[in-house]
Write a protein that holds these residues in place. Structure first.
Motif, mmCIF file in Angstrom:
data_model
loop_
_atom_site.group_PDB
_atom_site.id
_atom_site.type_symbol
_atom_site.label_atom_id
_atom_site.label_comp_id
_atom_site.label_asym_id
_atom_site.label_seq_id
_atom_site.Cartn_x
_atom_site.Cartn_y
_atom_site.Cartn_z
ATOM 1 N N PRO A 1 31.031 -8.666 8.345
ATOM 2 C CA PRO A 1 29.963 -7.972 9.016
ATOM 3 C C PRO A 1 30.034 -7.891 10.711
ATOM 4 O O PRO A 1 29.781 -7.192 11.419
ATOM 5 C CB PRO A 1 28.714 -8.836 8.738
ATOM 6 N N ASP A 2 30.888 -9.227 11.140
ATOM 7 C CA ASP A 2 30.810 -9.576 12.634
ATOM 8 C C ASP A 2 31.645 -8.189 13.244
ATOM 9 O O ASP A 2 31.401 -7.869 14.341
ATOM 10 C CB ASP A 2 31.269 -10.676 12.854
ATOM 11 N N ASP A 3 32.967 -8.198 12.562
ATOM 12 C CA ASP A 3 33.765 -7.092 13.049
ATOM 13 C C ASP A 3 33.138 -5.537 12.857
ATOM 14 O O ASP A 3 33.279 -4.878 13.840
ATOM 15 C CB ASP A 3 35.121 -6.842 12.142
ATOM 16 N N ALA A 4 32.221 -5.432 11.788
ATOM 17 C CA ALA A 4 31.531 -4.164 11.606
ATOM 18 C C ALA A 4 30.709 -4.046 12.758
ATOM 19 O O ALA A 4 30.612 -2.803 13.527
ATOM 20 C CB ALA A 4 30.910 -4.305 10.281
ATOM 21 N N ARG A 5 29.886 -5.023 13.550
ATOM 22 C CA ARG A 5 29.037 -4.895 14.577
ATOM 23 C C ARG A 5 29.854 -4.683 15.847
ATOM 24 O O ARG A 5 29.138 -3.752 16.531
ATOM 25 C CB ARG A 5 27.887 -6.190 14.693
ATOM 26 N N THR A 6 31.034 -5.437 15.912
ATOM 27 C CA THR A 6 31.481 -5.078 17.027
ATOM 28 C C THR A 6 32.120 -3.659 17.155
ATOM 29 O O THR A 6 32.042 -3.015 18.373
ATOM 30 C CB THR A 6 32.861 -6.075 17.378
ATOM 31 N N ALA A 7 32.726 -3.247 16.145
ATOM 32 C CA ALA A 7 33.337 -1.728 16.080
ATOM 33 C C ALA A 7 32.110 -0.649 16.244
ATOM 34 O O ALA A 7 32.256 0.239 16.870
ATOM 35 C CB ALA A 7 33.874 -1.450 14.769
ATOM 36 N N ALA A 8 31.140 -0.925 15.641
ATOM 37 C CA ALA A 8 29.857 -0.060 15.814
ATOM 38 C C ALA A 8 29.408 -0.035 17.297
ATOM 39 O O ALA A 8 28.834 0.828 17.796
ATOM 40 C CB ALA A 8 28.704 -0.417 14.909
ATOM 41 N N SER A 9 29.191 -1.325 18.019
ATOM 42 C CA SER A 9 28.667 -1.468 19.269
ATOM 43 C C SER A 9 29.564 -0.374 20.031
ATOM 44 O O SER A 9 29.397 0.168 21.167
ATOM 45 C CB SER A 9 28.868 -2.789 19.857
ATOM 46 N N HIS A 10 31.022 -0.690 20.102
ATOM 47 C CA HIS A 10 31.949 0.265 20.940
ATOM 48 C C HIS A 10 31.914 1.757 20.448
ATOM 49 O O HIS A 10 32.020 2.591 21.414
ATOM 50 C CB HIS A 10 33.410 -0.229 20.804
ATOM 51 N N LEU A 11 31.571 2.034 19.461
ATOM 52 C CA LEU A 11 31.172 3.334 18.830
ATOM 53 C C LEU A 11 29.979 3.997 19.395
ATOM 54 O O LEU A 11 30.040 5.185 19.984
ATOM 55 C CB LEU A 11 31.152 3.512 17.286
ATOM 56 N N ARG A 12 28.950 3.270 19.432
ATOM 57 C CA ARG A 12 27.888 3.733 20.534
ATOM 58 C C ARG A 12 28.157 3.844 21.924
ATOM 59 O O ARG A 12 27.487 4.716 22.398
ATOM 60 C CB ARG A 12 26.663 2.629 20.424
ATOM 61 N N GLN A 13 29.201 3.217 22.458
ATOM 62 C CA GLN A 13 29.505 3.592 23.927
ATOM 63 C C GLN A 13 30.128 4.983 23.722
ATOM 64 O O GLN A 13 30.106 5.770 24.902
ATOM 65 C CB GLN A 13 30.437 2.462 24.209
ATOM 66 N N LEU A 14 31.074 5.235 22.865
ATOM 67 C CA LEU A 14 31.732 6.516 22.907
ATOM 68 C C LEU A 14 30.848 7.667 22.495
ATOM 69 O O LEU A 14 30.967 8.754 22.871
ATOM 70 C CB LEU A 14 32.932 6.507 21.681
ATOM 71 N N ASP A 15 30.035 7.620 21.474
ATOM 72 C CA ASP A 15 29.098 8.580 20.923
ATOM 73 C C ASP A 15 27.703 8.173 20.746
ATOM 74 O O ASP A 15 27.425 7.863 19.517
ATOM 75 C CB ASP A 15 29.935 9.298 19.555
ATOM 76 N N PRO A 16 26.932 7.837 21.736
ATOM 77 C CA PRO A 16 25.427 7.359 21.719
ATOM 78 C C PRO A 16 24.562 8.104 20.655
ATOM 79 O O PRO A 16 23.891 7.774 20.015
ATOM 80 C CB PRO A 16 24.985 7.183 22.900
ATOM 81 N N LEU A 17 25.078 8.983 20.550
ATOM 82 C CA LEU A 17 23.804 10.291 19.981
ATOM 83 C C LEU A 17 24.517 10.211 18.314
ATOM 84 O O LEU A 17 23.397 10.766 17.418
ATOM 85 C CB LEU A 17 23.955 11.659 20.242
#
Length: 349
Positions: A296-312
């Motif tokens: 889950p920690d890795d999933a959250r970090t990856a999702a955070s970076h994903l929000r930076q690339l594609d916030p919508l």
């Protein structure tokens, strides 16, 4: 009689060394606070006069998307996902929204006009921190010069933002204009979910120019949606033409996993793509993989970076193939943490 003087010199030297070390350490500690924010670029669809006869309706979008792809070759840049940037095309307060909602630090805007066998292309780069125009240029040439002008714009933008000298970026080799127009229309239809019409136009584009890497990738993606076995052949052809194509690499890894179930190889391919290219499709699937594998920690970090690339549209997707992972296979994967691949969570995560 010389001892006190020698001792004083030694003490003074030691004090100076301590001051120098403290200064260096102080700068080292403060460096993250004063270091410039990572460059995050939004490339908006280029304006296109509707009165221009014979000009494809998606030409402005295509030029912008190509420039964005070229800028992703610069490791220090974050280039926002095409769908996220394009969503703001008609907004009145576009600059503030790009900065506030998408975290963009710079925006690229432009205009393209084709008429009577000639193409005019203008572009500008704006710093969204102070709204200063950092670079702008107007280019003009024959229709056949369109792709050279497109690459010149991408190169000039990259060199303006990178302080280390010349930057060699390219959106790919030129193609025929008829093939390019068909490909742009195919991509727009694919984005809209019209797979049948998109497939027909992608096939037409390849019939006009069989050496276009992106057309082969797009057709592979469309065939994958329809579960057609020819998908892998087109992805392989895309990579034979352009071995550095990140979208094709991401799709190749996904199709390979679906075919052979080699989770370790898939994880390795995804982490390499994400670390080198910040490819949003690979990052979505990596976030999924971490989540289903119980990280889950890795999933959250990856999702955070994903929000930076594609916030919508930044939700992990394509998770279905991972829902029945063999626990023994999960344990056998030499997992790389998300921080190893991506660095710490981005600001504001």
């Amino acid at each position: 009689m010389q001892q006190p003087r020698s001792r004083s010199v030694a003490v003074a030297t030691l004090v100076m060394l301590v001051i120098m070390v403290a200064t260096v350490v102080g700068w080292w500690v403060l460096l993250p606070e004063i270091a410039p924010k990572r460059i995050t670029i939004a490339v908006l669809p280029f304006e296109q006069p509707v009165t221009t006869p014979g000009t494809p309706s998606h030409l402005g979008e295509g030029i912008a998307a190509d420039i964005a792809v070229a800028l992703t070759e610069v490791p220090d840049f974050v280039v926002l996902d095409r769908a996220a940037s394009f969503a703001f095309r008609a907004e009145r307060d576009v600059a503030n929204r790009l900065a506030g909602e998408l975290g963009a630090t710079h925006v690229v805007e432009g205009r393209v006009r084709r008429a009577d066998g000639r193409t005019d292309l203008s572009a500008r780069l704006t710093n969204l921190g102070d709204f200063q125009v950092l670079w702008e240029e107007d280019l003009s040439g024959a229709d056949a010069d369109l792709f050279a002008m497109r690459d010149a714009v991408a190169r000039a933008i990259a060199e303006k933002l990178v302080l280390l000298g010349d930057v060699d970026v390219s959106a790919g080799p030129p193609t025929g204009l008829d093939a390019y127009e068909a490909l742009l229309e195919a991509r727009a239809l694919a984005d809209a979910g019209d797979t049948a019409r998109a497939t027909a136009l992608a096939e037409r584009s390849l019939a006009l120019d069989e050496n276009n890497s992106y057309a082969h990738f797009l057709l592979g993606e469309l065939y994958y949606r329809d579960a057609r076995p020819e998908a892998r052949a087109h992805v392989a052809r895309a990579l034979a033409i352009d071995p550095d194509s990140a979208p094709a690499r991401a799709l190749e890894a996904h199709l390979g996993f679906l075919a052979d179930g080699n989770l370790a190889a898939y994880h390795g391919s995804l982490t390499d793509l994400v670390a080198r290219h910040r490819n949003s499709a690979a990052l979505r699937r990596l976030a999924c993989l971490y989540e289903v594998a119980g990280r889950p920690d890795d999933a959250r970090t990856a999702a955070s970076h994903l929000r930076q690339l594609d916030p919508l549209g930044a939700r992990p997707s394509g998770c279905a193939p991972f829902m029945t992972l063999d626990p023994d296979q999960v344990r056998a994967v030499p997992w790389r943490t998300a921080e190893e691949v991506l660095g710490a969570q981005p600001d504001g995560a």
